[in-house]
Motif scaffolding. Structure first.
Motif, short mmCIF file in Angstrom:
data_model
loop_
_atom_site.label_atom_id
_atom_site.label_comp_id
_atom_site.label_asym_id
_atom_site.label_seq_id
_atom_site.Cartn_x
_atom_site.Cartn_y
_atom_site.Cartn_z
N LYS A 244 0.82 -1.21 0.00
CA LYS A 244 0.00 0.00 0.00
C LYS A 244 0.86 1.27 0.00
O LYS A 244 0.53 2.25 -0.67
CB LYS A 244 -0.92 0.00 1.23
N VAL A 245 1.95 1.27 0.78
CA VAL A 245 2.78 2.47 0.89
C VAL A 245 3.92 2.48 -0.12
O VAL A 245 4.64 3.47 -0.23
CB VAL A 245 3.34 2.61 2.32
N GLY A 246 4.09 1.35 -0.84
CA GLY A 246 5.14 1.29 -1.86
C GLY A 246 6.54 1.30 -1.30
O GLY A 246 7.45 1.90 -1.89
N GLN A 247 6.73 0.65 -0.14
CA GLN A 247 8.04 0.59 0.51
C GLN A 247 8.38 -0.85 0.85
O GLN A 247 7.48 -1.70 1.00
CB GLN A 247 8.04 1.43 1.78
N PRO A 248 9.68 -1.17 0.97
CA PRO A 248 10.07 -2.53 1.36
C PRO A 248 9.55 -2.87 2.76
O PRO A 248 9.31 -1.99 3.59
CB PRO A 248 11.60 -2.49 1.33
N VAL A 249 9.41 -4.18 3.01
CA VAL A 249 8.89 -4.63 4.31
C VAL A 249 9.78 -4.19 5.45
O VAL A 249 9.31 -3.81 6.53
CB VAL A 249 8.71 -6.17 4.31
N ARG A 250 11.11 -4.18 5.21
CA ARG A 250 12.02 -3.82 6.31
C ARG A 250 11.84 -2.37 6.73
O ARG A 250 11.95 -2.02 7.92
CB ARG A 250 13.47 -4.09 5.91
N LYS A 251 11.54 -1.47 5.77
CA LYS A 251 11.28 -0.08 6.13
C LYS A 251 9.96 0.07 6.88
O LYS A 251 9.83 0.89 7.79
CB LYS A 251 11.28 0.79 4.87
N VAL A 252 8.98 -0.75 6.46
CA VAL A 252 7.70 -0.73 7.16
C VAL A 252 7.88 -1.20 8.60
O VAL A 252 7.33 -0.61 9.54
CB VAL A 252 6.67 -1.61 6.42
N GLU A 253 8.69 -2.24 8.79
CA GLU A 253 8.94 -2.75 10.14
C GLU A 253 9.64 -1.70 11.00
O GLU A 253 9.34 -1.54 12.19
CB GLU A 253 9.77 -4.03 10.07
N ALA A 254 10.59 -0.96 10.40
CA ALA A 254 11.28 0.08 11.14
C ALA A 254 10.31 1.20 11.53
O ALA A 254 10.36 1.74 12.64
CB ALA A 254 12.44 0.64 10.30
N ALA A 255 9.39 1.54 10.62
CA ALA A 255 8.40 2.58 10.93
C ALA A 255 7.45 2.11 12.02
O ALA A 255 7.05 2.90 12.89
CB ALA A 255 7.64 2.95 9.66
N VAL A 256 7.07 0.84 11.98
CA VAL A 256 6.17 0.29 12.99
C VAL A 256 6.83 0.33 14.37
O VAL A 256 6.18 0.60 15.38
CB VAL A 256 5.75 -1.14 12.62
N LYS A 257 8.13 0.09 14.43
CA LYS A 257 8.84 0.17 15.71
C LYS A 257 8.77 1.57 16.30
O LYS A 257 8.63 1.75 17.51
CB LYS A 257 10.30 -0.25 15.53
N VAL A 258 8.86 2.57 15.40
CA VAL A 258 8.73 3.96 15.86
C VAL A 258 7.34 4.21 16.43
O VAL A 258 7.16 4.82 17.49
CB VAL A 258 9.03 4.93 14.71
N ILE A 259 6.32 3.70 15.73
CA ILE A 259 4.93 3.93 16.15
C ILE A 259 4.61 3.22 17.46
O ILE A 259 3.93 3.77 18.33
CB ILE A 259 3.96 3.49 15.03
N THR A 260 5.13 2.00 17.62
CA THR A 260 4.82 1.24 18.83
C THR A 260 5.46 1.83 20.07
O THR A 260 5.09 1.47 21.19
CB THR A 260 5.27 -0.23 18.66
N ARG A 261 6.42 2.74 19.91
CA ARG A 261 7.01 3.40 21.08
C ARG A 261 6.11 4.51 21.61
O ARG A 261 6.30 5.01 22.72
CB ARG A 261 8.38 4.00 20.72
N LEU A 262 5.13 4.91 20.81
CA LEU A 262 4.25 6.00 21.20
C LEU A 262 3.20 5.54 22.20
O LEU A 262 3.02 4.34 22.43
CB LEU A 262 3.57 6.59 19.95
N THR A 263 2.48 6.49 22.79
CA THR A 263 1.46 6.20 23.79
C THR A 263 0.08 6.46 23.20
O THR A 263 -0.27 7.62 22.95
CB THR A 263 1.65 7.08 25.03
N PRO A 264 -0.73 5.42 22.96
CA PRO A 264 -2.06 5.64 22.37
C PRO A 264 -2.96 6.49 23.25
O PRO A 264 -3.77 7.26 22.74
CB PRO A 264 -2.61 4.21 22.22
N TYR A 265 -2.83 6.36 24.57
CA TYR A 265 -3.68 7.11 25.50
C TYR A 265 -2.78 7.98 26.39
O TYR A 265 -2.35 7.55 27.47
CB TYR A 265 -4.52 6.16 26.34
N PRO A 266 -2.47 9.21 25.98
CA PRO A 266 -1.49 10.02 26.71
C PRO A 266 -1.91 10.39 28.12
O PRO A 266 -1.06 10.70 28.97
CB PRO A 266 -1.35 11.27 25.82
N GLY A 267 -3.20 10.39 28.43
CA GLY A 267 -3.64 10.80 29.76
C GLY A 267 -3.55 9.71 30.80
O GLY A 267 -3.68 9.99 32.01
N ASN A 268 -3.31 8.47 30.39
CA ASN A 268 -3.33 7.35 31.35
C ASN A 268 -2.23 7.45 32.39
O ASN A 268 -2.39 6.99 33.52
CB ASN A 268 -3.23 6.02 30.61
#
Length: 487
Positions: A244-268
């Motif tokens: 969908k994003v037109g990028q290699p899987v390894r780049k997608v995995e690196a981007a996902v690692k960045v996203i998973t470090r974030l906090t979905p619910y910042p007020g918790n």
């Protein structure tokens, strides 16, 4: 038809719930912490009940003893306890030693500068500041107009406990009588306060705000994935996401690692929810080859009848008829209350003893060896009614060599195996948990596959039953457990 009053004698049998019986039943179903409150309340309202002091407490509190009890305490101990009561021997107390002078607001050259890591009196506040207080504190450092401050206060007051904004721009404009541009400007200001992602409308916006805080641009891959393909991110379908994003899987995995470090619910992280810890009502220890049951009486007041009031009752001329009748009633209530507490403890002990007989393999080997058991089995074993066993096992916990379990846990329905035997449903849940814990994260087990694996072990369980047990164990479905291979 003639209406008339008529007397009629009728003989019938019925069970009458006396106040004492209702009290005994109520005490039976209380857990340990509730029982402590009930004992304290009964002591406060019944003068004939008092807490019995043990020997150590009697030594430490000689002023609380009667003349007869003082004679029982060794004289040397009492003398040592009160020897410093002579004013001549007591040094003058310097209350400045007990003051909290850690704050530097009133610093003067007459005092020594406190170290930088010295605690403040604010460190001793029992409740930590919540999200609203944290945002309010940041607003005090901003140069806002009166109108902007009013809008900011409304936005902060409209945040839920996750830190998400539950109002839209129209609501803000309607409340503050301002235009959309002004409302949006103050909202952008609040969204750039700490914690990152606060005041967002949903998880997508919160994650985008956090990525912006980390200096990611709109066209960077993590932002594109969150903004346009959050549903594929949730299912961990990285191959489709890469196309969908037109990028290699390894780049997608690196981007996902960045996203998973974030906090979905910042007020918790600012939640002030208190953690309620489980206090076991009974302990089960294994000593040599035998199991020993010990009731948890720690912290429970030991009750006794007041000696002073009993002495008043014994003196015939000390009280009038009304006072004597009052004290006699309170004495009966106190005796019944103590008897009910003792009966409660004996009943819990009997139930735990019966559970130990039925589920000995569990106490020896663990949850995988839990046997099918129903209330009627234990009730017949100890000679009590099922309702009594149900009350005893509700909201009560046992500390065992395998961990802390609610007494209800030891009762489980039976599931037939292919060889004609039966196994407890809790044992099947434990086996499902083990299979999922040992699965390949890149190829997690589906409910159907788990059903097939259990069938190979002689346990016939349908796929929908596996799904039900998995939900009860709070384990995510296969699509949410899938993880990309690393390396």
């Amino acid at each position: 038809m003639v209406l008339e009053l008529r007397q009629q004698l009728k003989l019938a049998q019925k069970l009458v719930m006396t106040p004492q019986l209702r009290q005994a039943i109520k005490l039976l179903q209380l857990n340990r912490m509730e029982l402590t409150d009930a004992l304290q309340a009964e002591i406060e309202q019944n003068p004939l009940l008092e807490e019995a002091l043990d020997v150590e407490e009697k030594v430490q509190n000689p002023e609380a003893l009667s003349a007869e009890e003082v004679k029982e305490v060794p004289e040397s101990v009492v003398t040592e306890q009160v020897a410093g009561d002579n004013p001549a021997t007591v040094a003058e107390i310097n209350w400045e030693d007990y003051a909290n002078n850690f704050d530097t607001a009133d610093f003067s050259f007459a005092r020594e500068t406190p170290p930088a890591d010295a605690p403040s009196q604010f460190d001793f506040i029992s409740a930590k500041p919540g999200l609203e207080a944290h945002l309010q504190w940041q607003l005090t450092h901003l140069d806002l107009t009166e109108k902007d401050m009013e809008i900011a206060q409304f936005i902060i007051g409209s945040l839920n406990h996750h830190g998400f904004l539950e109002a839209d721009i129209e609501d803000i404009c309607r409340y503050a009588h301002c235009d959309e541009e002004t409302a949006q400007g103050v909202l952008n200001l609040i969204q750039h306060l700490d914690p990152p992602g606060v005041a967002a409308r949903d998880i997508r916006e919160s994650l985008l705000l956090q990525l912006e805080y980390e200096d990611y641009e709109e066209d960077d891959l993590p932002c594109v994935i969150v903004r346009d393909h959050l549903n594929l991110l949730q299912t961990r379908n990285y191959s489709v996401l890469a196309r969908k994003v037109g990028q290699p899987v390894r780049k997608v995995e690196a981007a996902v690692k960045v996203i998973t470090r974030l906090t979905p619910y910042p007020g918790n992280e600012f939640a002030n929810d208190q953690t309620n810890y489980v206090v076991p009502d009974v302990y089960v220890y294994k000593i040599d080859d035998e199991f020993v049951i010990q009731l948890n009486d720690e912290g429970l007041p030991h009750l006794q009848l007041s000696a002073e009031y009993q002495k008043l009752l014994a003196e015939k001329k000390a009280l009038n008829a009304e006072s004597r009748g009052y004290l006699r009633e309170k004495k009966r209530n106190a005796e019944w209350f103590i008897k009910s507490i003792q009966q409660r403890q004996r009943t819990i002990y009997k139930v735990m003893e019966s559970l130990l007989r039925f589920q000995r393999d569990f106490f020896e080997k663990g949850p995988g060896h839990l046997k099918p058991l129903i209330l009627r089995d234990v009730a017949e074993d100890i000679g009590m009614h099922e309702s009594t066993v149900s009350r005893v096992t509700s909201n009560k916990y046992a500390h065992t060599p395998q961990g802390i379990y609610e007494l209800k846990y030891f009762f489980s329905t039976a599931v037939s195996t292919t060889n004609g035997d039966t196994v407890a449903a809790e044992s099947i849940k434990n086996r499902i948990r083990q299979l999922i814990q040992n699965e390949d994260p890149a190829k997690p087990l589906s409910d159907n596959k788990i059903s097939q694996l259990l069938a190979e072990e002689g346990i016939k369980v349908a796929r929908r039953t596996v799904a039900k047990y998995r939900d009860q164990l709070k384990i995510l479905p296969v699509k949410h457990r899938r993880k990309a291979r690393t390396g």
